[in-house]
Structure formats: structure tokens, C-alpha cells
Design a protein around this motif. Structure first.
Motif, PDB file in Angstrom:
ATOM      1  N   UNK A   1      11.083  32.342 -20.237  1.00  0.00           N
ATOM      2  CA  UNK A   1      12.390  32.949 -20.513  1.00  0.00           C
ATOM      3  C   UNK A   1      13.508  32.189 -19.806  1.00  0.00           C
ATOM      4  N   UNK A   2      13.275  31.856 -18.530  1.00  0.00           N
ATOM      5  CA  UNK A   2      14.286  31.138 -17.759  1.00  0.00           C
ATOM      6  C   UNK A   2      14.488  29.717 -18.298  1.00  0.00           C
ATOM      7  N   UNK A   3      13.415  29.128 -18.807  1.00  0.00           N
ATOM      8  CA  UNK A   3      13.515  27.787 -19.377  1.00  0.00           C
ATOM      9  C   UNK A   3      14.401  27.808 -20.625  1.00  0.00           C
ATOM     10  N   UNK A   4      14.203  28.815 -21.473  1.00  0.00           N
ATOM     11  CA  UNK A   4      15.034  28.947 -22.679  1.00  0.00           C
ATOM     12  C   UNK A   4      16.501  29.123 -22.294  1.00  0.00           C
ATOM     13  N   UNK A   5      16.728  29.962 -21.272  1.00  0.00           N
ATOM     14  CA  UNK A   5      18.097  30.217 -20.817  1.00  0.00           C
ATOM     15  C   UNK A   5      18.726  28.942 -20.257  1.00  0.00           C
ATOM     16  N   UNK A   6      17.945  28.172 -19.488  1.00  0.00           N
ATOM     17  CA  UNK A   6      18.456  26.921 -18.922  1.00  0.00           C
ATOM     18  C   UNK A   6      18.795  25.930 -20.034  1.00  0.00           C
ATOM     19  N   UNK A   7      17.987  25.931 -21.110  1.00  0.00           N
ATOM     20  CA  UNK A   7      18.284  25.051 -22.251  1.00  0.00           C
ATOM     21  C   UNK A   7      19.598  25.458 -22.912  1.00  0.00           C
ATOM     22  N   UNK A   8      19.773  26.760 -23.107  1.00  0.00           N
ATOM     23  CA  UNK A   8      21.005  27.258 -23.731  1.00  0.00           C
ATOM     24  C   UNK A   8      22.226  26.915 -22.882  1.00  0.00           C
ATOM     25  N   UNK A   9      22.058  27.034 -21.559  1.00  0.00           N
ATOM     26  CA  UNK A   9      23.166  26.775 -20.637  1.00  0.00           C
ATOM     27  C   UNK A   9      23.345  25.284 -20.329  1.00  0.00           C
ATOM     28  N   UNK A  10      22.450  24.461 -20.867  1.00  0.00           N
ATOM     29  CA  UNK A  10      22.456  23.023 -20.608  1.00  0.00           C
ATOM     30  C   UNK A  10      22.396  22.712 -19.108  1.00  0.00           C
ATOM     31  N   UNK A  11      21.575  23.500 -18.398  1.00  0.00           N
ATOM     32  CA  UNK A  11      21.381  23.341 -16.959  1.00  0.00           C
ATOM     33  C   UNK A  11      20.160  22.438 -16.738  1.00  0.00           C
ATOM     34  N   UNK A  12      20.416  21.119 -16.724  1.00  0.00           N
ATOM     35  CA  UNK A  12      19.327  20.145 -16.677  1.00  0.00           C
ATOM     36  C   UNK A  12      18.500  20.213 -15.393  1.00  0.00           C
ATOM     37  N   UNK A  13      19.163  20.443 -14.258  1.00  0.00           N
ATOM     38  CA  UNK A  13      18.445  20.489 -12.985  1.00  0.00           C
ATOM     39  C   UNK A  13      17.472  21.665 -12.954  1.00  0.00           C
ATOM     40  N   UNK A  14      17.955  22.835 -13.344  1.00  0.00           N
ATOM     41  CA  UNK A  14      17.125  24.041 -13.354  1.00  0.00           C
ATOM     42  C   UNK A  14      15.965  23.877 -14.341  1.00  0.00           C
ATOM     43  N   UNK A  15      16.267  23.330 -15.500  1.00  0.00           N
ATOM     44  CA  UNK A  15      15.259  23.109 -16.527  1.00  0.00           C
ATOM     45  C   UNK A  15      14.161  22.180 -16.004  1.00  0.00           C
ATOM     46  N   UNK A  16      14.552  21.146 -15.316  1.00  0.00           N
ATOM     47  CA  UNK A  16      13.605  20.174 -14.766  1.00  0.00           C
ATOM     48  C   UNK A  16      12.655  20.845 -13.763  1.00  0.00           C
ATOM     49  N   UNK A  17      13.205  21.647 -12.860  1.00  0.00           N
ATOM     50  CA  UNK A  17      12.390  22.324 -11.842  1.00  0.00           C
ATOM     51  C   UNK A  17      11.438  23.316 -12.506  1.00  0.00           C
ATOM     52  N   UNK A  18      11.929  24.080 -13.464  1.00  0.00           N
ATOM     53  CA  UNK A  18      11.091  25.065 -14.150  1.00  0.00           C
ATOM     54  C   UNK A  18       9.941  24.362 -14.868  1.00  0.00           C
ATOM     55  N   UNK A  19      10.250  23.235 -15.500  1.00  0.00           N
ATOM     56  CA  UNK A  19       9.202  22.482 -16.194  1.00  0.00           C
ATOM     57  C   UNK A  19       8.150  21.959 -15.217  1.00  0.00           C
TER      58      UNK A  19
END
Length: 148
Positions: free
Chosen positions: A9-27
Motif C-alpha cells: 500500500x505504501x509503495x503504491x502511495x509513494x509511486x503516486x506521490x513520486x517519492x523516489x527515496x521512499x519507494x526505493x527503501x520500501x522496495x
């Protein structure tokens, strides 16, 4: 909600928000969880196993943070501090010093420890009780203080 569901869920939200740093950590965290489940041959990890992996990821970053600080790499220090902050959001609430001290005291009484020779007994009694809720080095210092 399982950790993997929350991460998705947080990964989808980070993608929508274009939050690359957060997306990277979640991945990265998701990959660690998936690798561990493959290694153990399970489709779902238990909450305890999730916590172990999160703790490992956090510890790796904290160790790296110390190395980068001593090397004067401020660019990498900032990045790691951000990663640590994101991973800590998925960890259970940390115990206060008073709560930790009480648990250590209780473990010392349970094990009958009296000197630093008994430190291993005390640590093995304390660690399962505080898994993911306290840093191992912090517990180690507290046990040493109480055994002096």
C-alpha cells in the motif's frame, strides 16, 4: 494488516506521490522479506520473522551510518538517515529507558546473575522480550551497568 500488505500500500502511495527515496527503501525492505520467505520456503513470514528482517535492515544502515560519518561522507549520511527514518516507521514503538531498565533488572533476578560473567545469561533472557522494541547495543550497555 500484514507488513507485506502495508508495504505494498505504501509503495503504491509513494509511486503516486513520486517519492523516489521512499519507494526505493520500501522496495529494498520488500525484497529482503521476499528473499527470506524464499530461503525459508514459506509463502508468508510470521510477524516475528518480519520483525527480525526489519531489525537486520535497520542495524545494517546504522552500522553504515557510523562508517560514513567517520569517513566524512555527508552526502551518504543524509541518505542513510532518511532510510533509517522510513524503516523505523514499520518497527514497533521503541521501549523507554525506564521500561528497558525494569526488564533488565527482572532478567538479572530471574537468572541470578551477579557479575559480568553472567552477562550472556541475562542477554539471552532479555532479548526475546524486547525483540524489535530496543537496540541490542543499548540493552548491552544497560546490562553492563546493572551488573557492575
Amino acid at each position: 494488516m500484514s507488513l507485506m500488505t502495508q508495504l505494498n500500500d505504501d509503495m503504491k502511495q509513494a509511486m503516486k506521490n513520486k517519492d523516489k527515496e521512499r519507494l526505493s527503501v520500501i522496495r529494498m525492505v520488500k525484497a529482503s522479506l521476499q528473499n527470506e520467505s524464499i530461503k525459508l520456503g514459506k509463502s508468508e513470514l510470521s510477524e516475528d520473522e518480519d520483525l527480525t528482517i526489519l531489525s537486520r535492515e535497520l542495524k545494517q544502515r546504522k552500522d553504515s551510518l557510523q562508517e560514513f560519518k567517520s569517513a566524512g561522507r555527508e552526502d551518504l549520511v543524509e541518505k542513510l538517515e532518511m532510510e533509517i527514518k522510513i524503516i523505523q516507521e514499520y518497527m514497533p514503538e521503541q521501549l523507554s529507558d525506564e521500561e528497558l531498565s525494569a526488564i533488565v533488572q527482572e532478567a538479572i533476578q530471574e537468572t541470578g546473575a551477579s557479575s559480568k560473567k553472567d552477562m550472556g545469561k541475562v542477554m539471552s533472557a532479555v532479548m526475546p522480550k524486547v525483540k524489535g522494541k530496543a537496540d541490542g547495543s543499548k540493552i548491552n550497555k544497560l546490562v553492563q551497568e546493572h551488573l557492575n
